[in-house]
Design a protein around this motif. Structure first.
Motif, mmCIF file in Angstrom:
data_model
loop_
_atom_site.group_PDB
_atom_site.id
_atom_site.type_symbol
_atom_site.label_atom_id
_atom_site.label_comp_id
_atom_site.label_asym_id
_atom_site.label_seq_id
_atom_site.Cartn_x
_atom_site.Cartn_y
_atom_site.Cartn_z
ATOM 1 N N GLN A 48 0.823 -1.211 0.000
ATOM 2 C CA GLN A 48 0.000 0.000 0.000
ATOM 3 C C GLN A 48 0.855 1.258 0.000
ATOM 4 O OE1 GLN A 48 -3.733 0.856 2.147
ATOM 5 N NE2 GLN A 48 -3.212 -0.949 3.345
ATOM 6 N N LYS A 49 1.830 1.295 0.901
ATOM 7 C CA LYS A 49 2.637 2.497 1.058
ATOM 8 C C LYS A 49 3.463 2.788 -0.196
ATOM 9 C CE LYS A 49 1.166 3.659 5.060
ATOM 10 N NZ LYS A 49 0.273 4.846 5.140
ATOM 11 N N GLU A 71 1.013 4.028 -2.777
ATOM 12 C CA GLU A 71 0.646 5.399 -2.443
ATOM 13 C C GLU A 71 1.700 6.384 -2.959
ATOM 14 O OE1 GLU A 71 -0.431 7.992 1.580
ATOM 15 O OE2 GLU A 71 0.968 6.319 1.690
ATOM 16 N N ARG A 72 2.957 6.048 -2.735
ATOM 17 C CA ARG A 72 4.039 6.934 -3.192
ATOM 18 C C ARG A 72 4.027 7.075 -4.704
ATOM 19 N NH1 ARG A 72 8.608 6.904 -5.596
ATOM 20 N NH2 ARG A 72 8.543 4.648 -5.956
ATOM 21 N N LEU A 89 0.940 9.124 -5.868
ATOM 22 C CA LEU A 89 1.115 10.530 -5.509
ATOM 23 C C LEU A 89 2.013 11.251 -6.503
ATOM 24 C CD1 LEU A 89 0.773 12.916 -3.503
ATOM 25 C CD2 LEU A 89 2.765 12.013 -2.278
ATOM 26 N N ASP A 95 -4.238 5.493 -10.730
ATOM 27 C CA ASP A 95 -5.033 5.091 -9.574
ATOM 28 C C ASP A 95 -5.127 3.565 -9.552
ATOM 29 O OD1 ASP A 95 -5.574 7.749 -8.848
ATOM 30 O OD2 ASP A 95 -7.304 7.838 -10.189
ATOM 31 N N ILE A 132 -6.061 2.961 -3.840
ATOM 32 C CA ILE A 132 -5.004 3.969 -3.739
ATOM 33 C C ILE A 132 -5.238 4.933 -4.887
ATOM 34 C CG2 ILE A 132 -2.553 4.384 -3.389
ATOM 35 C CD1 ILE A 132 -3.621 2.208 -1.538
ATOM 36 N N ASN A 158 -5.919 9.137 -6.263
ATOM 37 C CA ASN A 158 -5.709 10.561 -6.035
ATOM 38 C C ASN A 158 -7.049 11.276 -6.200
ATOM 39 O OD1 ASN A 158 -4.853 13.240 -5.964
ATOM 40 N ND2 ASN A 158 -2.908 12.767 -6.978
ATOM 41 N N VAL A 207 -4.379 11.543 -1.419
ATOM 42 C CA VAL A 207 -4.231 10.175 -1.923
ATOM 43 C C VAL A 207 -4.735 9.223 -0.838
ATOM 44 C CG1 VAL A 207 -2.630 8.381 -2.688
ATOM 45 C CG2 VAL A 207 -2.325 10.743 -3.452
ATOM 46 N N THR A 208 -5.601 8.298 -1.219
ATOM 47 C CA THR A 208 -6.264 7.413 -0.263
ATOM 48 C C THR A 208 -5.455 6.145 -0.008
ATOM 49 O OG1 THR A 208 -7.503 6.188 -1.947
ATOM 50 C CG2 THR A 208 -8.494 8.227 -1.124
ATOM 51 N N THR A 209 -5.557 5.645 1.232
ATOM 52 C CA THR A 209 -5.074 4.298 1.555
ATOM 53 C C THR A 209 -6.104 3.633 2.465
ATOM 54 O OG1 THR A 209 -3.732 5.238 3.357
ATOM 55 C CG2 THR A 209 -2.589 4.719 1.294
#
Length: 222
Positions: free
Chosen positions: A23-24, A27-28, A31, A37, A95, A97, A154-156
């Motif tokens: 996820q992280k 996300e990066r 972003l 997406d 994930i 934006n 940005v969603t997680t």
């Protein structure tokens, strides 16, 4: 107007810590515009996660019982209280934006609920919202939990849908607001293919969010 692209990654069965790292990293990349997406779909081994509003008192079971049942515990930065993830449950981590035209946290959560309500309707399950509660409910109980985190729009994190879930694991915690829980299997009286449910979630997610699916996103086109 050209629709935004939705990339789907089916992670299969993956432990919570590894999925969180995915996820992280996603996300990066989202972003910084390095990938479109993305919707991550995963099934976790038994784990209790504690959201930002949760306390340890939400865990009813003794540590010895949790170890005996193979349940891990994770504190997370998502919204909400305590919930359970486990086998037979479909977890979705969008994930995406939200800029420039979806910068509304409450509307985003309502859209996630709408995705789940429409997907459940595809299996002839009538699901609905309850005012003041987050998630998706049926007359038999809550069937899907939602807890999100949004940073720089940005969603997680995301949602957990009980498909063939062993609901006895929810007895280990005070789930969310303490409401009763149910599953698609309990409502329909039969097990379902997680792959089939994934396909309906993917279709409805693209529909609600007005996105185009990347090639190979659906099982039928894989």
């Amino acid at each position: 107007m050209r629709r935004r692209l939705l990339r789907v990654q089916r992670l299969g069965r993956l432990d919570y810590a590894t999925a969180l790292r995915v996820q992280k990293e996603t996300e990066r990349r989202v972003l910084h515009g390095e990938q479109p997406d993305t919707l991550l779909l995963v099934e976790h081994p038994h784990v209790i996660t504690l959201g930002r509003r949760a306390t340890q008192s939400a865990i009813l079971a003794a540590p010895e019982l949790l170890r005996a049942r193979g349940v891990e515990i994770f504190e997370t930065d998502r919204g909400g209280k305590a919930t359970y993830h486990g086998l037979g449950q479909l977890v979705g981590y969008p994930i995406i934006n939200l800029r420039p035209d979806r910068q509304d946290v409450h509307a985003y959560v309502r859209d996630l609920e709408e995705v789940l309500i429409r997907a459940l309707a595809d299996f002839d399950i009538e699901a609905f919202r309850i005012k003041g509660f987050t998630g998706v409910h049926t007359t038999r109980g809550k069937v899907a939990a939602i807890g999100v985190h949004i940073a720089r729009w940005v969603t997680t994190h995301g949602f957990a849908l009980n498909v063939n879930t062993d609901l006895s694991y929810f007895d280990l915690i005070v789930a969310c607001e303490g409401e009763p829980v149910s599953s698609m299997k309990e409502i329909l009286g039969r097990e379902l293919s997680l792959r089939e449910v994934e396909d309906r979630i993917i279709m409805r997610f693209a529909e609600v969010f007005g996105m185009a699916l990347s090639e190979g996103s659906l099982a039928s086109s894989a």
